[in-house]
Structure formats: structure tokens, C-alpha cells
Design a protein around this motif. Structure first.
Motif, mmCIF file in Angstrom:
data_model
loop_
_atom_site.group_PDB
_atom_site.id
_atom_site.type_symbol
_atom_site.label_atom_id
_atom_site.label_comp_id
_atom_site.label_asym_id
_atom_site.label_seq_id
_atom_site.Cartn_x
_atom_site.Cartn_y
_atom_site.Cartn_z
ATOM 1 N N THR A 42 0.851 -1.338 0.101
ATOM 2 C CA THR A 42 -0.020 0.052 0.105
ATOM 3 C C THR A 42 1.030 1.104 0.093
ATOM 4 O OG1 THR A 42 -1.573 1.308 1.165
ATOM 5 C CG2 THR A 42 -0.192 -0.222 2.419
ATOM 6 N N PRO A 43 0.556 2.280 -0.788
ATOM 7 C CA PRO A 43 1.218 3.538 -0.859
ATOM 8 C C PRO A 43 1.304 4.317 0.414
ATOM 9 C CG PRO A 43 -0.062 3.350 -2.761
ATOM 10 C CD PRO A 43 -0.620 2.055 -1.560
ATOM 11 N N ASP A 44 0.207 4.072 1.377
ATOM 12 C CA ASP A 44 0.136 4.578 2.754
ATOM 13 C C ASP A 44 0.324 3.408 3.791
ATOM 14 O OD1 ASP A 44 -0.866 6.856 1.627
ATOM 15 O OD2 ASP A 44 -2.924 6.137 1.535
ATOM 16 N N PRO A 45 1.523 3.544 4.030
ATOM 17 C CA PRO A 45 1.904 2.537 4.765
ATOM 18 C C PRO A 45 1.665 2.607 6.528
ATOM 19 C CG PRO A 45 3.983 3.999 4.596
ATOM 20 C CD PRO A 45 2.761 4.373 3.728
ATOM 21 N N ASP A 46 1.529 1.441 7.044
ATOM 22 C CA ASP A 46 1.302 1.336 8.277
ATOM 23 C C ASP A 46 2.362 2.085 9.189
ATOM 24 O OD1 ASP A 46 0.903 0.650 11.088
ATOM 25 O OD2 ASP A 46 0.650 -1.403 10.836
ATOM 26 N N PRO A 47 1.955 2.974 9.863
ATOM 27 C CA PRO A 47 2.697 3.870 10.773
ATOM 28 C C PRO A 47 3.640 3.314 11.864
ATOM 29 C CG PRO A 47 0.685 4.625 11.329
ATOM 30 C CD PRO A 47 0.748 3.589 10.081
ATOM 31 N N SER A 48 2.970 2.051 12.247
ATOM 32 C CA SER A 48 3.690 1.251 13.300
ATOM 33 C C SER A 48 4.668 0.229 12.514
ATOM 34 C CB SER A 48 2.520 0.516 14.059
ATOM 35 O OG SER A 48 2.006 -0.346 13.132
ATOM 36 N N ALA A 49 4.567 0.000 11.408
ATOM 37 C CA ALA A 49 5.449 -0.900 10.616
ATOM 38 C C ALA A 49 7.054 -0.380 10.740
ATOM 39 C CB ALA A 49 5.092 -1.388 9.294
ATOM 40 N N PRO A 50 8.041 -1.223 10.883
ATOM 41 C CA PRO A 50 9.351 -0.968 10.832
ATOM 42 C C PRO A 50 9.563 -0.136 9.489
ATOM 43 C CG PRO A 50 9.323 -3.144 11.047
ATOM 44 C CD PRO A 50 7.829 -2.659 11.184
ATOM 45 N N PHE A 51 10.494 0.970 9.328
ATOM 46 C CA PHE A 51 10.818 1.382 8.125
ATOM 47 C C PHE A 51 12.311 1.674 8.042
ATOM 48 C CE2 PHE A 51 11.481 4.404 4.660
ATOM 49 C CZ PHE A 51 10.899 3.698 3.634
ATOM 50 N N PRO A 52 13.196 1.422 7.189
ATOM 51 C CA PRO A 52 12.712 0.536 6.128
ATOM 52 C C PRO A 52 12.684 -0.807 6.487
ATOM 53 C CG PRO A 52 15.086 0.913 6.206
ATOM 54 C CD PRO A 52 14.633 1.947 7.147
ATOM 55 N N PRO A 53 11.870 -1.825 5.819
ATOM 56 C CA PRO A 53 11.691 -3.063 6.363
ATOM 57 C C PRO A 53 12.951 -3.864 6.064
ATOM 58 C CG PRO A 53 10.825 -2.582 3.868
ATOM 59 C CD PRO A 53 10.917 -1.390 4.535
ATOM 60 N N ASP A 54 13.118 -5.230 6.633
ATOM 61 C CA ASP A 54 14.102 -6.167 6.455
ATOM 62 C C ASP A 54 14.131 -6.107 5.046
ATOM 63 O OD1 ASP A 54 15.852 -8.360 5.956
ATOM 64 O OD2 ASP A 54 14.670 -9.478 7.199
ATOM 65 N N PRO A 55 15.266 -5.972 4.319
ATOM 66 C CA PRO A 55 15.218 -5.885 2.754
ATOM 67 C C PRO A 55 15.351 -7.276 1.948
ATOM 68 C CG PRO A 55 17.584 -5.514 3.809
ATOM 69 C CD PRO A 55 16.681 -5.298 4.941
ATOM 70 N N ASN A 56 15.587 -8.302 2.889
ATOM 71 C CA ASN A 56 15.362 -9.567 2.441
ATOM 72 C C ASN A 56 14.000 -10.235 2.733
ATOM 73 O OD1 ASN A 56 18.093 -9.650 1.357
ATOM 74 N ND2 ASN A 56 18.813 -9.909 3.500
ATOM 75 N N SER A 57 13.135 -9.485 3.287
ATOM 76 C CA SER A 57 11.852 -10.073 3.764
ATOM 77 C C SER A 57 10.810 -9.665 2.535
ATOM 78 C CB SER A 57 11.606 -9.499 4.971
ATOM 79 O OG SER A 57 10.957 -8.194 4.945
ATOM 80 N N ARG A 58 9.623 -9.981 2.722
ATOM 81 C CA ARG A 58 8.458 -10.011 1.833
ATOM 82 C C ARG A 58 8.052 -8.786 1.974
ATOM 83 N NH1 ARG A 58 6.898 -14.058 -1.578
ATOM 84 N NH2 ARG A 58 7.875 -16.173 -0.918
ATOM 85 N N ALA A 59 8.166 -8.111 3.288
ATOM 86 C CA ALA A 59 7.756 -6.651 3.554
ATOM 87 C C ALA A 59 8.555 -5.603 2.871
ATOM 88 C CB ALA A 59 8.032 -6.319 5.012
ATOM 89 N N SER A 60 9.555 -5.996 1.983
ATOM 90 C CA SER A 60 10.332 -4.950 1.139
ATOM 91 C C SER A 60 9.748 -5.308 -0.377
ATOM 92 C CB SER A 60 11.732 -5.616 0.911
ATOM 93 O OG SER A 60 12.485 -4.474 0.131
ATOM 94 N N THR A 61 9.089 -4.130 -0.735
ATOM 95 C CA THR A 61 8.485 -4.411 -2.194
ATOM 96 C C THR A 61 9.015 -3.070 -2.906
ATOM 97 O OG1 THR A 61 6.509 -2.967 -1.497
ATOM 98 C CG2 THR A 61 6.228 -5.072 -0.982
ATOM 99 N N ILE A 62 8.330 -3.195 -4.251
ATOM 100 C CA ILE A 62 8.734 -2.014 -5.095
ATOM 101 C C ILE A 62 8.316 -0.537 -4.344
ATOM 102 C CG2 ILE A 62 8.925 -3.270 -7.198
ATOM 103 C CD1 ILE A 62 6.054 -2.198 -8.050
ATOM 104 N N THR A 63 6.885 -0.619 -3.706
ATOM 105 C CA THR A 63 6.422 0.557 -3.076
ATOM 106 C C THR A 63 7.636 1.015 -1.886
ATOM 107 O OG1 THR A 63 4.499 -0.544 -3.404
ATOM 108 C CG2 THR A 63 4.447 1.513 -2.148
ATOM 109 N N THR A 64 8.133 -0.052 -1.102
ATOM 110 C CA THR A 64 9.006 0.556 0.048
ATOM 111 C C THR A 64 10.371 0.986 -0.594
ATOM 112 O OG1 THR A 64 9.690 -1.708 0.561
ATOM 113 C CG2 THR A 64 7.688 -1.061 1.640
ATOM 114 N N VAL A 65 10.769 0.301 -1.421
ATOM 115 C CA VAL A 65 12.071 0.664 -2.158
ATOM 116 C C VAL A 65 12.063 2.314 -2.650
ATOM 117 C CG1 VAL A 65 14.000 0.312 -3.895
ATOM 118 C CG2 VAL A 65 12.951 -1.479 -2.482
#
Length: 317
Positions: A42-65
Motif C-alpha cells: 500500500t502507498p500509505d504504509p502502516d505507521p507502526s511498521a518498521p521502516f525500512p523493512p528487512d530488505p530480504n523479507s516480503r515486507a520489502s516491495t517496489i513500493t517501500t524501495v
């Protein structure tokens, strides 16, 4: 309309791991980067989610990059792509041109992996690797090539291996699809040479790691045995090597099947690789041979008649 004046790099397979690092470092070095892969969030990330996410996890997406690059002051656009779908690849390149009006660099990083014997590799698994690895690259090059030729310095970088016998062992189906990518590098490089000179400052280069690089693929090994991390390097070695390739004259890198460590040592003058070790003080084991075979042969004076199927087809139209 984009007012971007930076060179534009399209990185396919940039949602996490090595591809993410390449995209981030290109942006930090003055490129506008198109980040392409399947995974979005989602373009509007969960403010409680860690950022940047683990770069080797599925939480890392083209949106987060894209968000990582923009938050650091860089220029980036995330565009989804399915590399098994030629039309999706065509739309990706068309969207890149629509956004930035030009394309200077294509980097093809996706990789479908299945390491097993032929007996233990289902045909459908081989077909998937063929579509993602070899066919996806071919489609991306076909779509991007006219725009790369129109740019002042068109470069293509392929994540594929040098060609040598041990690479096939225990993973023949995978090797068939990856070596095909290296063959494309060799063949396209010849197309860029006209009357002994490189046409239009173009170059295509393959690159492969000399030692294992930390990624989503290596996590399965470190979970089983944490000491495996001592044999891993950070993905920054790969992005540093790619930046060095892009800075090199085309005649130095065109058609070359390079290893990251070896090119950084021979061309960029790097002698200390300790900063790339995941575990400080470790000396990651080299997985590539110290010397690779020379694929060139002594040519005959007359190599015979060349046949151009496309030219023959055009003549019939």
C-alpha cells in the motif's frame, strides 16, 4: 510531464535483496530509478511498521524501495511487472518512457531458482525458470533496445554467470536458463560492434558474485546454520561493481561475463574487501573458480555465408 534531467535506470527485480541495493545505490549516484518487480504494498504504509523493512523479507516491495529512495532525496518510480508476461514487460518499458522520456540503463536481476538434478526437476519448474530468466530478459532487451540506442550512453547489465563446466553440476535445468542469459550478452555485444568499433557507445555486460551475497535466497541457509553468515558478503559489493561497469568505457565491458570482486579489483583498484563481509572479520569463501575459460577461438579466414532470416523475411513483404 517529468522534468527529470538525470540518467534513467530501469532495474527489473528490485523489490528486495541485491536488486533493492542496486536501485538504492544507483539513485544515490545520480540516477532516476524505475523499480520494477511483482511485489507491491500500500502507498500509505502502516505507521507502526518498521521502516525500512528487512530488505530480504516480503515486507520489502517496489513500493517501500521507492519510498526509501525518495526519503533519501533521490528520484524513483515503482512500476509493477510480471516477467513471465511479455506484454507486462512491454508496458513497463512504455511506462518508463512515458514518465522520463528516455532510458539509459537496463538492469535485469530477476531469478527463478531450482537447484536439483534433471531427474528431480519437473518440466513445469524448468519452464518457469526459462520464462523468468531467459525469456524475460530477451523480452526486456527487445522492448528497451530502441530507447537505449536513442540515449547518449545505452547500457545493459545482466545478472548471469560466466560459462564454465562446474556451474552445471547438480542444477542443470537452472544452469540452462542462466547460461542462456550469458549467451545473449555475448551475442548482443557482437551486434553492437560495427567495422571493429562499438556502435553508439552501447555495451551489454553480465555480472555474477565471486562469493555468496546475503539475500532472501541465502536466508534459508543461515536459519539452519547461523555460522553460514561468515561466508556471505553484503549486496553493496554487487552494486559497487555495477556502478564501476557503468563508469567504464564500453570497449572495456561490452560482452564481458564479469565477477564482482574481480572487476572491482582489476578495474576499480579495490584491494580491501573486508567492508563487504556480513560478519566483521570473516573471509567469505569464494564460490567461483580463480580462472575462467576463454570462450574465443581462432577464426578461419572465411567463416562461411551468414544468413539473416529477418532480412529474407523483409524482402518478401
Amino acid at each position: 510531464m517529468s522534468t527529470n534531467t538525470k540518467p534513467v535506470a530501469l532495474v527489473i527485480g528490485a523489490s528486495r535483496g541485491i536488486g533493492r541495493q542496486v536501485a538504492i545505490d544507483l539513485a544515490a549516484n545520480g540516477y532516476a530509478v524505475v523499480i520494477a518487480a511483482k511485489s507491491q504494498s500500500t502507498p500509505d504504509p502502516d505507521p507502526s511498521a518498521p521502516f525500512p523493512p528487512d530488505p530480504n523479507s516480503r515486507a520489502s516491495t517496489i513500493t517501500t524501495v521507492e519510498r526509501e529512495i525518495r526519503s533519501a532525496g533521490g528520484e524513483a518510480t515503482a512500476i509493477p511487472v510480471d516477467t513471465t508476461d511479455i506484454e507486462s514487460i512491454n508496458r513497463l518499458v512504455a511506462s518508463t518512457i512515458s514518465k522520463y522520456k528516455t532510458l539509459n540503463v537496463l538492469i535485469y536481476n530477476p531469478g527463478a531458482i531450482w537447484w536439483a538434478s534433471i531427474e528431480d526437476t519437473p518440466t513445469k519448474r524448468y519452464q518457469l525458470m526459462q520464462r523468468v530468466n531467459a525469456e524475460g530478459l530477451y523480452a526486456a532487451v527487445q522492448a528497451a533496445l530502441p530507447h537505449l540506442k536513442n540515449s547518449k550512453k545505452g547500457r545493459i547489465i545482466v545478472v548471469s554467470p560466466p560459462i564454465y563446466s562446474r556451474f552445471f553440476r547438480g542444477k542443470t535445468a537452472y544452469a540452462m536458463t542462466k547460461v542462456a542469459m550469458s549467451v545473449l550478452t555475448k551475442g548482443l555485444a557482437m551486434d553492437f560492434v560495427r567495422q571493429g568499433r562499438i556502435d553508439g557507445n552501447m555495451a551489454v555486460t553480465s555480472i555474477w558474485p565471486a562469493a555468496s551475497i546475503e539475500s532472501a535466497a541465502t536466508e534459508q541457509f543461515t536459519r539452519k546454520d547461523p555460522s553460514f553468515a561468515r561466508d556471505l558478503r553484503k549486496p553493496t559489493i554487487f552494486s559497487d561493481a555495477i556502478l564501476a561497469i557503468l563508469r567504464a568505457p564500453p570497449e572495456v565491458v561490452n560482452g564481458e561475463l564479469l565477477l564482482d570482486e574481480d572487476f572491482l579489483r582489476s578495474y576499480a583498484g579495490v584491494t580491501d574487501f573486508s567492508k563487504y563481509s556480513v560478519v566483521p572479520g570473516s573471509n567469505p569463501r569464494r564460490i567461483m573458480p580463480a580462472r575462467l575459460p576463454d570462450l574465443t577461438v581462432e577464426e578461419q579466414d572465411d567463416e562461411g555465408m551468414r544468413h539473416d532470416s529477418a532480412k529474407e523475411r523483409r524482402a518478401k513483404l
